[in-house]
Motif scaffolding. Structure first.
Motif, PDB file in Angstrom:
ATOM      1  N   MET A  74       0.832  -1.202   0.000  1.00 12.53           N
ATOM      2  CA  MET A  74       0.000   0.000   0.000  1.00 12.53           C
ATOM      3  C   MET A  74       0.871   1.259   0.000  1.00 12.53           C
ATOM      4  O   MET A  74       0.513   2.265  -0.616  1.00 12.53           O
ATOM      5  CB  MET A  74      -0.938  -0.025   1.203  1.00 12.53           C
ATOM      6  CG  MET A  74      -1.932  -1.179   1.170  1.00 12.53           C
ATOM      7  SD  MET A  74      -2.921  -1.332   2.670  1.00 12.53           S
ATOM      8  CE  MET A  74      -4.065   0.006   2.475  1.00 12.53           C
ATOM      9  N   GLY A  78       0.419   3.603  -3.254  1.00 10.69           N
ATOM     10  CA  GLY A  78      -0.222   4.864  -2.899  1.00 10.69           C
ATOM     11  C   GLY A  78       0.734   5.983  -2.575  1.00 10.69           C
ATOM     12  O   GLY A  78       0.292   7.092  -2.254  1.00 10.69           O
ATOM     13  N   LEU A  80       2.597   6.415   0.060  1.00 16.02           N
ATOM     14  CA  LEU A  80       2.305   6.830   1.428  1.00 16.02           C
ATOM     15  C   LEU A  80       3.496   6.580   2.330  1.00 16.02           C
ATOM     16  O   LEU A  80       4.365   5.751   2.031  1.00 16.02           O
ATOM     17  CB  LEU A  80       1.105   6.039   1.978  1.00 16.02           C
ATOM     18  CG  LEU A  80      -0.200   6.093   1.184  1.00 16.02           C
ATOM     19  CD1 LEU A  80      -1.203   5.142   1.818  1.00 16.02           C
ATOM     20  CD2 LEU A  80      -0.758   7.501   1.150  1.00 16.02           C
ATOM     21  N   ALA A  85       0.509   3.662   5.714  1.00 12.75           N
ATOM     22  CA  ALA A  85       0.100   2.456   4.995  1.00 12.75           C
ATOM     23  C   ALA A  85      -0.178   1.307   5.961  1.00 12.75           C
ATOM     24  O   ALA A  85      -1.159   0.573   5.806  1.00 12.75           O
ATOM     25  CB  ALA A  85       1.184   2.054   3.994  1.00 12.75           C
ATOM     26  N   ARG A  88      -3.567   1.678   7.509  1.00 16.63           N
ATOM     27  CA  ARG A  88      -4.641   1.180   6.652  1.00 16.63           C
ATOM     28  C   ARG A  88      -4.656  -0.344   6.615  1.00 16.63           C
ATOM     29  O   ARG A  88      -5.709  -0.969   6.505  1.00 16.63           O
ATOM     30  CB  ARG A  88      -4.474   1.717   5.239  1.00 16.63           C
ATOM     31  CG  ARG A  88      -4.643   3.225   5.104  1.00 16.63           C
ATOM     32  CD  ARG A  88      -4.653   3.620   3.644  1.00 16.63           C
ATOM     33  NE  ARG A  88      -4.729   5.052   3.467  1.00 16.63           N
ATOM     34  CZ  ARG A  88      -4.946   5.640   2.295  1.00 16.63           C
ATOM     35  NH1 ARG A  88      -5.082   4.901   1.210  1.00 16.63           N
ATOM     36  NH2 ARG A  88      -5.008   6.956   2.204  1.00 16.63           N
ATOM     37  N   HIS A 143      -7.807   0.158  -3.661  1.00 13.85           N
ATOM     38  CA  HIS A 143      -8.408   1.426  -3.238  1.00 13.85           C
ATOM     39  C   HIS A 143      -7.314   2.461  -2.973  1.00 13.85           C
ATOM     40  O   HIS A 143      -7.456   3.635  -3.337  1.00 13.85           O
ATOM     41  CB  HIS A 143      -9.231   1.190  -1.972  1.00 13.85           C
ATOM     42  CG  HIS A 143      -9.906   2.406  -1.438  1.00 13.85           C
ATOM     43  ND1 HIS A 143     -10.975   3.001  -2.056  1.00 13.85           N
ATOM     44  CD2 HIS A 143      -9.660   3.149  -0.330  1.00 13.85           C
ATOM     45  CE1 HIS A 143     -11.361   4.051  -1.365  1.00 13.85           C
ATOM     46  NE2 HIS A 143     -10.587   4.170  -0.309  1.00 13.85           N
ATOM     47  N   THR A 144      -6.222   2.035  -2.374  1.00  8.51           N
ATOM     48  CA  THR A 144      -5.109   2.947  -2.122  1.00  8.51           C
ATOM     49  C   THR A 144      -4.473   3.408  -3.425  1.00  8.51           C
ATOM     50  O   THR A 144      -4.119   4.578  -3.588  1.00  8.51           O
ATOM     51  CB  THR A 144      -4.052   2.258  -1.234  1.00  8.51           C
ATOM     52  OG1 THR A 144      -4.660   1.868   0.002  1.00  8.51           O
ATOM     53  CG2 THR A 144      -2.895   3.189  -0.936  1.00  8.51           C
ATOM     54  N   GLY A 150      -8.493   6.583   3.902  1.00  6.33           N
ATOM     55  CA  GLY A 150      -8.222   5.461   4.787  1.00  6.33           C
ATOM     56  C   GLY A 150      -9.409   4.567   5.055  1.00  6.33           C
ATOM     57  O   GLY A 150      -9.254   3.423   5.426  1.00  6.33           O
ATOM     58  N   GLY A 152     -11.858   3.398   2.962  1.00 11.16           N
ATOM     59  CA  GLY A 152     -11.987   2.352   1.965  1.00 11.16           C
ATOM     60  C   GLY A 152     -13.400   1.841   1.812  1.00 11.16           C
ATOM     61  O   GLY A 152     -14.381   2.455   2.234  1.00 11.16           O
TER      62      GLY A 152
END
Length: 570
Positions: A74, A78, A80, A85, A88, A143-144, A150, A152
């Motif tokens: 993630m 993403g 991040l 991450a 999440r 989704h990320t 966050g 989702g």
């Protein structure tokens, strides 16, 4: 409040961060390890044995490692911070928390412990938890990658439940479920309604699980691997209530009803995005009153791949392309047809680079599901796909042209991989004909992709997806009447209003004329099948051409509007 993860975590106490990122994952991992050790070694007192402790540690390390890997994935897709991450990544662990109450029940109840130690029935509980965690993780990564916040998908479900404006849809969903639950109870496996049902075949294969044989690993199948595992789960649930075919029938139909209910909701959500709330409710009601989806649900598993196809189309319309690709890939591992809708990813706005990223996400998701099964049982996994590729035509244009007028046939003995390509009925197409048909389909798809341009509106995306599926349906060398449920939702969405319902009703009648009509009443008159197959393919071709012309017309209108806007500004 900002939906950005950094803002979401800003000001959070260190104790809260510690619990979320470390304590909670360790708690879940330890529970999983303890349950695995209990399955392998049985209940134990204190102090536990060395082997028991090693199994606990290995199980816990496996979950912890998966959590860290998920966080890294993630973080990568993403862009991040790792801490964000990992935060999440705690959400997909929620289903695995079920291991703790299971563990408590095993130690508190001698009767339940006896069942766990001696029966397969309870295994569906932790199996479903692991599967839910896995698929939640797939959607979390997708989704990320789409830049989502966050919360989702889980948060969106809660928002829908709390949304007071969705009252009419909620009422329709309740009616939809209650009506089908009555059908589930009232129409038993002994009635005409179930004549020719595939549930009996599903139960026979799932019964092999009692001998320790697993689908796709110890015997081959005539379709991708995900549904047989659902069928095996239904058998375990049935065993929890005493076993037998009737309990299996009810268990499997109840599971598939969840997917069918999801289909209704996604039809509404797609229509709402494209046409507004009032028309969305009309389209959802139209789907709810169609008989063919009910008939197919009580006989086959088409509701499951349809769920992933419709969810993929919905995410695509939302602009969440990676999530759409993940949904379509999961559908592809259930049935082939959801993969066809991935063509729409190539023509949705966002540029060629984003399109290829979406296709990469599709392939990666399919590999995440398929590679473990391939590694665990390569012989039967490959045999399953050999069967799909080699099967002779049935109930299709190519079947009637070849003189075959019966249903699709596969070998009943599945424990030998060689039987996957043995066919007592039908005549397989030659390699040259197969290649020619594939080439023609590719030409059609390439023409559609190059001619249509970017699909910016939801209506264009829906209609392009429908045309893609209609072209694939004409190409298919094998067709079963229940496949018509793939088409019906897209017809209702492509022709909003009364026209779509009339077309859907006509296609439903055509499907029912094929089965039970032809196979029960007129099987000694092959010319009837000729008429049915010809009418079906003609209807698909006419609809496909008309819908594609609508896509092109919408593109011309968009170009004209854009040119006029440039002139006005110039």
């Amino acid at each position: 409040m900002s939906d950005h993860p950094a803002a979401w975590d800003a000001g959070r106490p260190r104790a809260g961060q510690f619990f979320k990122l470390i304590a909670w994952p360790l708690f879940v991992a330890m529970g999983f390890g303890l349950v695995i050790a209990t399955f392998v070694h049985g209940r134990t007192g204190l102090p536990p044995g060395l082997g028991w402790s090693i199994t606990v540690a290995l199980g816990a390390v496996g979950v912890a490692g998966a959590y860290v890997f998920l966080g890294l994935a993630m973080s990568l897709v993403g862009r991040l911070r790792l801490a964000d991450a990992l935060g999440r990544g705690t959400q997909p662990l929620i289903p695995l928390a079920l291991m703790w109450p299971l563990l408590v029940t095993i130690y508190a109840s001698d009767a339940f412990n006896h069942r766990v130690a001696n029966e397969q029935g309870p295994a569906w509980i932790w199996g479903a938890a692991v599967a839910a965690s896995l698929f939640w993780a797939i959607y979390a990564v997708a989704h990320t990658a789409d830049g989502g916040g966050g919360g989702g998908p889980a948060r969106r479900v809660l928002e829908f439940v709390r949304d007071s404006s969705a009252g009419p849809l909620k009422l329709l969903v309740v009616q939809f479920v209650i009506f089908r639950a009555m059908v589930l109870i009232a129409f038993t496996p002994l009635g005409f309604f179930e004549r020719g049902s595939d549930y009996g075949a599903f139960e026979q294969r799932a019964r092999l699980g009692a001998e320790g044989l697993l689908p796709g690993l110890d015997y081959w199948l005539e379709y991708p691997p995900l549904f047989p595992w659902v069928s095996a789960t239904a058998r375990l649930i049935a065993e929890s209530f005493g076993g037998g075919y009737v309990n299996f029938d009810i268990s499997l139909a109840a599971i598939l009803l969840l997917f069918e209910t999801g289909n209704l909701i996604f039809i509404y959500l797609i229509a709402k995005r494209a046409f507004g709330e009032e028309m969305a409710l009309r389209i959802a009601i139209s789907y709810s009153v169609l008989f063919l989806p009910i008939y197919a649900w009580r006989r086959t598993f088409e509701a499951m791949p349809l769920f992933f196809a419709l969810s993929g189309l919905y995410f695509l319309i939302q602009g969440r392309r990676t999530t759409a690709a993940a949904s379509l890939a999961i559908g592809f591992m259930t049935k082939v047809f959801p993969a066809v809708l991935a063509l729409t990813l190539l023509r949705s706005s966002g540029g060629l680079l984003r399109s290829w990223r979406s296709l990469f996400a599709f392939g990666a998701t399919a590999l995440v599901i398929g590679l473990p099964l391939l590694a665990a049982g390569p012989t039967f996994f490959i045999a399953s796909y050999r069967n799909m590729l080699a099967r002779p035509p049935w109930e299709s244009l190519w079947a009637v042209l070849g003189g075959y007028s019966s249903f699709g046939w596969v070998h009943r003995y599945r424990l030998d991989p060689d039987t996957a390509t043995e066919f007592a009925q039908g005549q397989p197409l030659s390699r040259a004909v197969n290649l020619l048909l594939i080439l023609l389909l590719v030409v059609v798809f390439v023409y559609m992709i190059t001619k249509s341009g970017e699909l910016e509106s939801p209506t264009a995306q829906i209609r392009f997806a429908t045309v893609s599926l209609l072209a694939f349906a004409i190409y298919l060398k094998g067709w079963s009447p229940q496949f018509m449920v793939w088409i019906l939702p897209l017809v209702l969405l492509s022709y909003p209003g009364g026209r779509g319902l009339v077309i859907a009703l006509g296609l439903s009648v055509l499907s029912l004329l094929e089965n039970p009509g032809y196979f029960v009443l007129w099987s000694d008159s092959p010319w009837v099948l000729w008429i049915i197959v010809g009418a079906r393919n003609l209807a698909f071709a006419v609809m496909g051409v008309h819908l594609f012309r609508l896509v092109l017309a919408e593109r011309r209108i968009d170009r004209t509007d854009a040119a006029e806007a440039v002139d006005d500004n110039g």
